[in-house]
Enzyme design. Structure first.
Site, PDB file in Angstrom:
ATOM      1  N   GLU A 108     -59.015   8.468  38.396  1.00  0.00           N
ATOM      2  CA  GLU A 108     -58.427   7.775  39.550  1.00  0.00           C
ATOM      3  C   GLU A 108     -57.001   7.300  39.250  1.00  0.00           C
ATOM      4  OE1 GLU A 108     -62.128   6.101  42.038  1.00  0.00           O
ATOM      5  OE2 GLU A 108     -61.545   4.784  40.409  1.00  0.00           O
ATOM      6  N   ASP A 124     -71.140   7.543  42.230  1.00  0.00           N
ATOM      7  CA  ASP A 124     -70.462   6.258  42.149  1.00  0.00           C
ATOM      8  C   ASP A 124     -71.251   5.114  42.779  1.00  0.00           C
ATOM      9  OD1 ASP A 124     -68.584   4.400  41.602  1.00  0.00           O
ATOM     10  OD2 ASP A 124     -67.106   5.055  43.060  1.00  0.00           O
ATOM     11  N   GLU A 153     -70.554  -3.022  46.072  1.00  0.00           N
ATOM     12  CA  GLU A 153     -69.463  -2.281  46.706  1.00  0.00           C
ATOM     13  C   GLU A 153     -69.946  -1.380  47.844  1.00  0.00           C
ATOM     14  OE1 GLU A 153     -67.334   0.174  43.938  1.00  0.00           O
ATOM     15  OE2 GLU A 153     -66.095   1.073  45.495  1.00  0.00           O
TER      16      GLU A 153
HETATM   17  O1  GCW Z   1     -66.538   2.585  42.420  1.00  0.00           O
HETATM   18  C1  GCW Z   1     -65.212   2.965  42.261  1.00  0.00           C
HETATM   19  C2  GCW Z   1     -64.434   1.882  42.907  1.00  0.00           C
HETATM   20  C3  GCW Z   1     -63.131   1.564  42.253  1.00  0.00           C
HETATM   21  C4  GCW Z   1     -63.381   1.398  40.760  1.00  0.00           C
HETATM   22  C5  GCW Z   1     -63.916   2.713  40.226  1.00  0.00           C
HETATM   23  C6  GCW Z   1     -64.268   2.653  38.755  1.00  0.00           C
HETATM   24  C7  GCW Z   1     -62.388  -0.091  39.205  1.00  0.00           C
HETATM   25  O2  GCW Z   1     -64.243   2.200  44.256  1.00  0.00           O
HETATM   26  O3  GCW Z   1     -62.651   0.381  42.828  1.00  0.00           O
HETATM   27  O4  GCW Z   1     -62.246   0.997  40.064  1.00  0.00           O
HETATM   28  O5  GCW Z   1     -65.098   3.048  40.884  1.00  0.00           O
HETATM   29  O6  GCW Z   1     -65.432   2.445  38.457  1.00  0.00           O
HETATM   30  O7  GCW Z   1     -63.402   2.826  37.935  1.00  0.00           O
END
Ligand code: GCW
Length: 655
Positions: free
Chosen positions: A274, A347, A375
């Site tokens: 990311e 995720d 989240e």
């Molecule tokens: O779940 C996703 C989130 C991001 C997060 C990323 C991660 C900290 O949307 O906000 O960043 O994973 O786990 O690195």
């Protein structure tokens, strides 16, 4: 008002009835050990505080049953293990001994005793012998130095970097007590999307103040580090892990940290994911990057390297990326490197099959990363009790000769914290249960979701058996409810872009394919679901053969994961006998109905709960009722726009 939830599960509300009689009769006396050890002091203090609450008055200082701490009992075993046992003395009075090989074990024993007493157990017959199942039981905070919290829904960060080191908020002590009470022994204080500020001279005294404050509670401090920090705060031209000046810089940083904080835990790293910098920017592997940092720490600490990696995948299935990048590196990591793997390969969705890396890298130390903050599960609204989600993963057989729990037990478990500066810490009363459950499961993955819920409810709200009997099943079914109304039958990643709150299965135009909900649902006029079998992305092949076989056939597999692995026609006959379309709709409805029934039942529990928290939860459930309908109705409307199928006949739950 039960302090509006600030006390968490450490309320120590006065006992009543026979439990009160027993404790009164026992008449506990906390024996002053005179030991200078800070953890022992803290244990004594907590015993006094807890007993004062439970008895309704300060415990007697003599003439009762002594509670004795023996914190150097010569026993060996896992760090943190303890025994608590009541004995009959010659004078006829009982004596309660908390013994352990070290003072932190004693502190854990004190908290365990208070838990038992809080739940109404008879002090005269207490008998506990416990040891943590895994060495690392950590909270990862995604807190930023400016006080914001990534994916945090409970207000601003609890860490006040601005006023540290001079000012240490009392909240930092209550935080440590809460953690110690459930055995959490490591805290990463900053976001994995890491600011390099944490590696500056300015932050060192702040970190030191926290580490010093938490040490008596058995908590080691860790930080997330930004891989390119040598450039940003070190003034170097490169962060190449093989460059001598880069190695020297990290070594110097580690040196400073250990000088200030002798038991500093180590570094958590998100690299090449990311948009974060990492070793691949220099054509080095994850192992080369991790090992360089590991060498800087030496045997003093640990590098925790995250396996959550993804970059633009083009045509590859995103869930395959971590396995593809890390599996070939098995055996290449230094001994003080741990690979931290999210529970599932996508995720933190409401339901995912377990991550295929578990059990697949026998020569790599691996820990599990769970997300306590919700989240993707409605954020801090309503009741979503996560122990069943984590248990599902922990209990899963990997097909490599061990369950996920057995794979991670030699190492540990990390949970992304859900704390904030809200009065109730977690933004919602019931989210406290998830912090609690995470700690309890990291202590012992064998505990059941049911037992953990009972413990939490009894300590946090009320021990009344009718209350517990009604509330616990609500909590236990709440996770399946959220799966049902959001993403039933193995659907995933259908949420709104960016904020991740609410449905958006129709979104299909984002720059990167794997950002789009439509990429995951693959719905069209004919059918729905992601084919991950051989005819599709073949992500299934990343699992051990016995496990892959169990998911390969849609007709025999557990349909909870059906559309995660298979693309099927709307008319496909599911195990219930209904068509896929009808089954999908009945699951959405079931989810909505479950939330309605939680809201109804909560109303009947009013007599057991203080007014503030009663209203707080009731309002939160009102939001969850809306959310559930929003998810169901928006999702169904979108699927209908593709398949033009009518809604099945049947009754809707009342609005
Ligand atoms: O779940 C996703 C989130 C991001 C997060 C990323 C991660 C900290 O949307 O906000 O960043 O994973 O786990 O690195």
């Amino acid at each position: 008002t039960a302090e509006d939830g600030y006390a968490l599960w450490l309320r120590y509300a006065p006992l009543t009835g026979s439990a009160k009689e027993r404790l009164d009769q026992f008449n506990p006396v906390v024996v002053q050990t005179g030991e200078a050890d800070p953890s022992v002091k803290v244990a004594e203090e907590e015993l006094r505080r807890g007993l004062t609450g439970l008895l309704g008055h300060v415990p007697a200082s003599s003439g009762g049953s002594p509670i004795v701490l023996a914190c150097n009992d010569g026993s060996s075993g896992a760090r943190g293990h303890f025994n608590v046992a009541a004995h009959q003395q010659a004078n006829g009075r009982s004596l309660l001994a908390i013994s352990a090989a070290d003072s932190v074990g004693c502190l854990y024993g004190a908290f365990a005793l208070l838990r038992e007493l809080s739940l109404g157990r008879d002090p005269a017959t207490v008998e506990l012998a416990q040891a943590p199942a895994m060495p690392l039981r950590m909270l990862d905070h995604w807190d930023n130095p400016d006080g914001t919290v990534e994916r945090g829904y409970a207000g601003r960060s609890i860490f006040d970097w601005w006023h540290l080191p001079e000012e240490l908020s009392p909240r930092m002590i209550d935080y440590a007590r809460a953690n110690a009470s459930i055995g959490i022994n490591g805290v990463v204080v900053n976001n994995v999307n890491a600011s390099p500020l944490f590696l500056t001279e300015r932050y060192l005294p702040k970190l030191k103040r926290l580490a010093d404050a938490w040490r008596p509670y058995g908590i080691r401090l860790y930080i997330s580090v930004r891989f390119s920090a040598p450039i940003e705060v070190g003034g170097l031209k490169t962060a190449d892990p093989l460059a001598p000046q880069v190695k020297a810089w990290w070594k110097a940083q580690a040196g400073k940290l250990y000088q200030a904080i002798p038991d500093f835990g180590g570094f958590l790293v998100k690299a090449n994911s990311e948009g974060q910098p990492g070793p691949q920017d220099y054509h080095r592997t994850h192992a080369q990057g991790a090992n360089m940092l590991a060498a800087a720490l030496g045997n003093r600490g640990t590098v925790i390297w995250r396996a959550f990696v993804y970059a633009s995948s083009g045509e590859t299935d995103r869930v395959k990326q971590a396995y593809e990048e890390f599996k070939p590196l098995d055996g290449k990591f230094a001994p003080n490197v741990i690979l931290q793997v999210k529970n599932g390969p996508l995720d933190f969705q409401p339901r995912e099959p377990f991550h295929p890396l578990f059990g697949a890298m026998p020569h790599t130390r691996m820990m599990l990363e769970a997300q306590i903050t919700r989240e993707y599960l409605g954020q801090a609204t309503g009741i979503v009790y996560l122990a069943p989600l984590w248990k599902e993963v922990l209990d899963a057989p990997t097909g490599h000769g061990a369950t996920v729990a057995q794979v991670i037990e030699p190492t540990g478990m990390a949970g992304v914290a859900n704390t904030g500066s809200d009065r109730d810490w977690t933004g919602d009363q019931f989210d406290q249960a998830n912090w609690y459950a995470f700690g309890r499961l990291a202590w012992s993955p064998a505990l059941s979701s049911d037992q953990i819920a009972r413990e939490w409810v009894g300590q946090t709200f009320s021990r009344n058996p009718n209350f517990v009997r009604q509330l616990v099943p609500m909590m236990l079914s709440s996770r399946q409810a959220v799966v049902d109304y959001m993403t039933p039958l193995g659907l995933a990643h259908q949420m709104g872009t960016g904020h991740h709150y609410g449905p958006a299965p129709w979104v299909c135009t984002l720059d990167r394919p794997e950002w789009n909900p439509c990429y995951y649902n693959r719905a069209d006029a004919e059918g729905i679901g992601f084919d991950r079998t051989r005819s599709g992305s073949d992500a299934l092949a990343q699992y051990a053969p016995s496990v892959a076989a169990q998911w390969a056939d849609p007709r025999t597999m557990d349909e909870n994961d059906l559309l995660w692995f298979h693309h099927l026609p709307w008319s496909y006959r599911t195990q219930s006998g209904k068509s896929l379309w009808d089954e999908l709709i009945s699951r959405y409805d079931r989810g909505v109905a479950a939330v309605d029934s939680m809201a109804r039942e909560w109303q009947t529990l009013q007599p057991y709960v203080d007014h503030e928290r009663f209203v707080d939860v009731a309002s939160s459930l009102a939001i969850q009722r809306k959310e559930a309908r929003w998810w169901r109705d928006a999702s169904i409307a979108y699927w209908q726009s593709l398949n033009h199928l009518p809604l099945p006949a049947g009754e809707r739950p009342p609005e």
